[in-house]
Motif scaffolding. Structure first.
Motif, PDB file in Angstrom:
ATOM      1  N   ILE A 153       0.835  -1.188   0.000  1.00 19.11           N
ATOM      2  CA  ILE A 153       0.000   0.000   0.000  1.00 19.11           C
ATOM      3  C   ILE A 153       0.874   1.243   0.000  1.00 19.11           C
ATOM      4  CG2 ILE A 153      -1.571   1.363   1.427  1.00 19.11           C
ATOM      5  CD1 ILE A 153      -3.234  -0.942   1.829  1.00 19.11           C
ATOM      6  N   PHE A 154       0.624   2.100  -0.955  1.00 21.74           N
ATOM      7  CA  PHE A 154       1.310   3.395  -1.005  1.00 21.74           C
ATOM      8  C   PHE A 154       0.327   4.441  -0.493  1.00 21.74           C
ATOM      9  CE2 PHE A 154       5.110   2.349  -3.436  1.00 21.74           C
ATOM     10  CZ  PHE A 154       4.764   1.122  -3.980  1.00 21.74           C
ATOM     11  N   ALA A 155       0.775   5.221   0.508  1.00 24.38           N
ATOM     12  CA  ALA A 155      -0.105   6.228   1.080  1.00 24.38           C
ATOM     13  C   ALA A 155       0.673   7.524   1.249  1.00 24.38           C
ATOM     14  CB  ALA A 155      -0.645   5.766   2.422  1.00 24.38           C
ATOM     15  N   GLU A 156      -0.027   8.568   1.653  1.00 26.50           N
ATOM     16  CA  GLU A 156       0.667   9.819   1.957  1.00 26.50           C
ATOM     17  C   GLU A 156       1.559   9.597   3.177  1.00 26.50           C
ATOM     18  OE1 GLU A 156      -2.226  12.965   2.272  1.00 26.50           O
ATOM     19  OE2 GLU A 156      -1.824  13.472   0.168  1.00 26.50           O
ATOM     20  N   PRO A 157       2.658  10.370   3.276  1.00 24.81           N
ATOM     21  CA  PRO A 157       3.657  10.085   4.320  1.00 24.81           C
ATOM     22  C   PRO A 157       3.097  10.094   5.743  1.00 24.81           C
ATOM     23  CG  PRO A 157       4.439  11.812   2.837  1.00 24.81           C
ATOM     24  CD  PRO A 157       3.047  11.495   2.417  1.00 24.81           C
ATOM     25  N   ASN A 158       2.111  10.928   5.997  1.00 22.65           N
ATOM     26  CA  ASN A 158       1.615  11.047   7.370  1.00 22.65           C
ATOM     27  C   ASN A 158       0.360  10.223   7.630  1.00 22.65           C
ATOM     28  OD1 ASN A 158       0.073  12.490   5.680  1.00 22.65           O
ATOM     29  ND2 ASN A 158       0.223  14.447   6.764  1.00 22.65           N
ATOM     30  N   GLN A 159      -0.002   9.385   6.695  1.00 21.33           N
ATOM     31  CA  GLN A 159      -1.222   8.587   6.843  1.00 21.33           C
ATOM     32  C   GLN A 159      -1.097   7.604   8.016  1.00 21.33           C
ATOM     33  OE1 GLN A 159      -4.205   8.461   5.139  1.00 21.33           O
ATOM     34  NE2 GLN A 159      -4.812   6.810   6.518  1.00 21.33           N
ATOM     35  N   PRO A 160      -1.961   7.738   9.033  1.00 20.44           N
ATOM     36  CA  PRO A 160      -1.868   6.802  10.160  1.00 20.44           C
ATOM     37  C   PRO A 160      -2.664   5.516   9.918  1.00 20.44           C
ATOM     38  CG  PRO A 160      -3.482   8.503  10.646  1.00 20.44           C
ATOM     39  CD  PRO A 160      -2.999   8.750   9.248  1.00 20.44           C
ATOM     40  N   ASN A 161      -2.417   4.543  10.748  1.00 22.13           N
ATOM     41  CA  ASN A 161      -3.214   3.302  10.779  1.00 22.13           C
ATOM     42  C   ASN A 161      -3.290   2.560   9.454  1.00 22.13           C
ATOM     43  OD1 ASN A 161      -3.832   3.785  13.461  1.00 22.13           O
ATOM     44  ND2 ASN A 161      -5.630   5.001  12.927  1.00 22.13           N
ATOM     45  N   ILE A 162      -2.175   2.508   8.763  1.00 26.26           N
ATOM     46  CA  ILE A 162      -2.231   1.781   7.498  1.00 26.26           C
ATOM     47  C   ILE A 162      -2.442   0.285   7.741  1.00 26.26           C
ATOM     48  CG2 ILE A 162      -0.998   1.253   5.358  1.00 26.26           C
ATOM     49  CD1 ILE A 162       0.258   3.890   5.463  1.00 26.26           C
ATOM     50  N   ASP A 163      -1.964  -0.196   8.905  1.00 29.75           N
ATOM     51  CA  ASP A 163      -2.150  -1.628   9.157  1.00 29.75           C
ATOM     52  C   ASP A 163      -3.632  -2.005   9.228  1.00 29.75           C
ATOM     53  OD1 ASP A 163      -1.819   0.085  11.254  1.00 29.75           O
ATOM     54  OD2 ASP A 163      -1.239  -1.456  12.693  1.00 29.75           O
ATOM     55  N   VAL A 164      -4.453  -1.083   9.701  1.00 31.96           N
ATOM     56  CA  VAL A 164      -5.897  -1.347   9.725  1.00 31.96           C
ATOM     57  C   VAL A 164      -6.428  -1.445   8.297  1.00 31.96           C
ATOM     58  CG1 VAL A 164      -8.142  -0.462  10.447  1.00 31.96           C
ATOM     59  CG2 VAL A 164      -6.153  -0.143  11.921  1.00 31.96           C
ATOM     60  N   VAL A 165      -5.947  -0.529   7.457  1.00 28.38           N
ATOM     61  CA  VAL A 165      -6.362  -0.541   6.055  1.00 28.38           C
ATOM     62  C   VAL A 165      -5.953  -1.857   5.390  1.00 28.38           C
ATOM     63  CG1 VAL A 165      -6.120   0.624   3.820  1.00 28.38           C
ATOM     64  CG2 VAL A 165      -6.132   1.963   5.938  1.00 28.38           C
ATOM     65  N   VAL A 166      -4.711  -2.258   5.661  1.00 28.45           N
ATOM     66  CA  VAL A 166      -4.209  -3.482   5.041  1.00 28.45           C
ATOM     67  C   VAL A 166      -5.066  -4.687   5.444  1.00 28.45           C
ATOM     68  CG1 VAL A 166      -2.255  -5.047   4.892  1.00 28.45           C
ATOM     69  CG2 VAL A 166      -1.863  -2.606   4.950  1.00 28.45           C
ATOM     70  N   LYS A 167      -5.395  -4.768   6.727  1.00 27.18           N
ATOM     71  CA  LYS A 167      -6.213  -5.895   7.223  1.00 27.18           C
ATOM     72  C   LYS A 167      -7.554  -5.945   6.496  1.00 27.18           C
ATOM     73  CE  LYS A 167      -3.877  -7.869  10.504  1.00 27.18           C
ATOM     74  NZ  LYS A 167      -3.266  -7.057  11.555  1.00 27.18           N
ATOM     75  N   ARG A 168      -8.146  -4.763   6.351  1.00 27.92           N
ATOM     76  CA  ARG A 168      -9.453  -4.694   5.703  1.00 27.92           C
ATOM     77  C   ARG A 168      -9.347  -5.090   4.226  1.00 27.92           C
ATOM     78  NH1 ARG A 168     -14.159  -6.057   5.665  1.00 27.92           N
ATOM     79  NH2 ARG A 168     -15.553  -4.868   4.334  1.00 27.92           N
ATOM     80  N   VAL A 169      -8.278  -4.636   3.587  1.00 25.77           N
ATOM     81  CA  VAL A 169      -8.069  -4.997   2.177  1.00 25.77           C
ATOM     82  C   VAL A 169      -7.896  -6.512   2.048  1.00 25.77           C
ATOM     83  CG1 VAL A 169      -6.462  -4.808   0.236  1.00 25.77           C
ATOM     84  CG2 VAL A 169      -7.118  -2.762   1.503  1.00 25.77           C
ATOM     85  N   TYR A 170      -7.195  -7.105   3.017  1.00 19.44           N
ATOM     86  CA  TYR A 170      -7.004  -8.556   3.008  1.00 19.44           C
ATOM     87  C   TYR A 170      -8.352  -9.273   3.137  1.00 19.44           C
ATOM     88  CZ  TYR A 170      -4.929 -13.103   4.279  1.00 19.44           C
ATOM     89  OH  TYR A 170      -4.565 -14.434   4.323  1.00 19.44           O
ATOM     90  N   GLU A 171      -9.211  -8.746   3.988  1.00 22.67           N
ATOM     91  CA  GLU A 171     -10.537  -9.354   4.134  1.00 22.67           C
ATOM     92  C   GLU A 171     -11.343  -9.258   2.843  1.00 22.67           C
ATOM     93  OE1 GLU A 171     -11.097  -8.216   8.838  1.00 22.67           O
ATOM     94  OE2 GLU A 171     -12.789  -7.937   7.497  1.00 22.67           O
ATOM     95  N   LEU A 172     -11.260  -8.090   2.206  1.00 24.22           N
ATOM     96  CA  LEU A 172     -11.970  -7.924   0.934  1.00 24.22           C
ATOM     97  C   LEU A 172     -11.429  -8.900  -0.111  1.00 24.22           C
ATOM     98  CD1 LEU A 172     -12.197  -4.017   0.747  1.00 24.22           C
ATOM     99  CD2 LEU A 172     -14.070  -5.600   1.187  1.00 24.22           C
ATOM    100  N   TYR A 173     -10.106  -9.080  -0.081  1.00 26.51           N
ATOM    101  CA  TYR A 173      -9.464 -10.015  -1.005  1.00 26.51           C
ATOM    102  C   TYR A 173      -9.954 -11.446  -0.733  1.00 26.51           C
ATOM    103  CZ  TYR A 173      -5.523 -12.951  -2.636  1.00 26.51           C
ATOM    104  OH  TYR A 173      -4.742 -13.929  -3.204  1.00 26.51           O
TER     105      TYR A 173
END
Lengths: 135, 191
Positions: free
Chosen positions: A83-103
């Motif tokens: 996942i590429f995000a803006e430098p200050n984007q917090p909680n990317i791990d939450v996003v990743v988990k959700r993307v994994y669930e969608l996958y």
């Protein structure tokens, strides 16, 4: 939430999904995306071998720069989500988990999706966009 | 991860994160698949076993991602932990049962799952043709599911039923053997 781009790599390092969600990254040719995925796969394999920290065989997880922050999540099956995000984007791990669930839901449970092959699942993209870029 | 912790995780995920479906729908759907296979292969039960295993294997390859995404499980440290996770988290989450892990061999590579209940086999009586009782493993799809899921997390296993209440045995027992850990440095087909 500003997520710039998502890449999914199969366990062999092949690019099976790429999509930009926001402006900010240079567009590459589809061949260059494949090269990028393959290169990252190799680098990841190397970093998991030469980690100076004991028992951290997970390999490269985060790459930070002035322009973006890249986070890699590797599942136990060997699939990688970048996942590429803006430098200050917090909680990317939450996003990743959700993307994994969608996958897991919209890709793996689609009986006509062939495992390890490029993802062409419209429902997956629709749900991704709805989650990452809600209107 | 200890057995009690696995039980807690399984219970928790099952309660909070799983969409439930009517159990009889599952039982009847599975039943019609097995019955249809028996018809298609004209009572060749050995072939039916094989087909069920193969179908389960293909399910397993996909189901593992759902399992990992929903449970957030980390790596198991050894095969004993894997067994507990399968029984107390895997079966709990997907079928709401927790088979007992038993009969370990001393090398820790073989164990049994004892099923006190089996939702797939509710209402089932095997055909009275003198062969089904000896040849058909009714729930054989489960063996395939285990083989498929574990293969995706780098474990090659052999799974087969050793006894089944449907056949008149005392218990329903599945035997699982770790064949080898798949070295993931070179995935198959990537020379």
């Amino acid at each position: 939430m500003v997520i710039l781009s998502l890449l999914i790599l199969n366990k062999a390092g092949g690019l099976i999904f790429q999509r930009d969600f926001n402006e900010g990254l240079k567009k590459l040719s589809s061949n260059d995306y494949l090269v990028l995925a393959g290169t990252f796969h190799g680098v990841h394999a190397i970093t998991s071998r030469i980690s100076p920290v004991r028992n951290s065989g997970g390999g490269l997880e985060v790459l930070e720069s002035d322009r973006f922050r890249m986070q890699c999540f590797q599942t136990l099956t060997g699939t990688k989500f970048l996942i590429f995000a803006e430098p200050n984007q917090p909680n990317i791990d939450v996003v990743v988990k959700r993307v994994y669930e969608l996958y897991a839901d919209y890709v793996m449970k689609n009986p006509f999706y062939q495992i390890e092959m490029p993802i062409r699942c419209e429902a997956f993209e629709r749900n991704l966009v709805a989650y990452i870029k809600p209107k | 991860m200890s057995a009690t912790k696995a039980a807690r995780v399984g219970e928790d995920v099952w309660k909070t994160r799983i969409d439930k479906v009517n159990a009889e729908l599952v039982t009847l759907t599975y039943g019609s698949i097995v019955a249809q296979l028996c018809r298609d292969f004209e009572g060749d039960y050995l072939e039916v076993n094989k087909q069920l295993e193969k179908m389960g294997y293909n399910i397993g390859l996909r189901l593992i991602e759902d399992f990992l995404a929903k449970t957030n499980m980390g790596k198991c440290a050894n095969f004993r932990e894997t067994a507990e996770t399968i029984a107390k988290v895997g079966f709990k989450v997907f079928l709401n049962i927790t088979p007992t892990v038993a009969n370990w061999t001393t090398d820790n590579k073989q164990f049994s799952l004892i099923f006190e209940e089996n939702p797939l086999a509710d209402f089932v009586e095997l055909p009275d043709d003198g062969r089904a009782q000896n040849e058909l493993w009714y729930s054989n799809m489960l063996c395939g599911v285990l083989r498929g899921t574990l293969e995706m997390v780098q474990m090659q296993v052999d799974a087969h039923f050793a006894s089944d209440i449907l056949r008149g045995n005392e218990v329903t027992e599945m035997r699982v053997t770790l064949v080898r850990i798949i070295d993931d440095e070179l995935p198959p087909g990537e020379d």
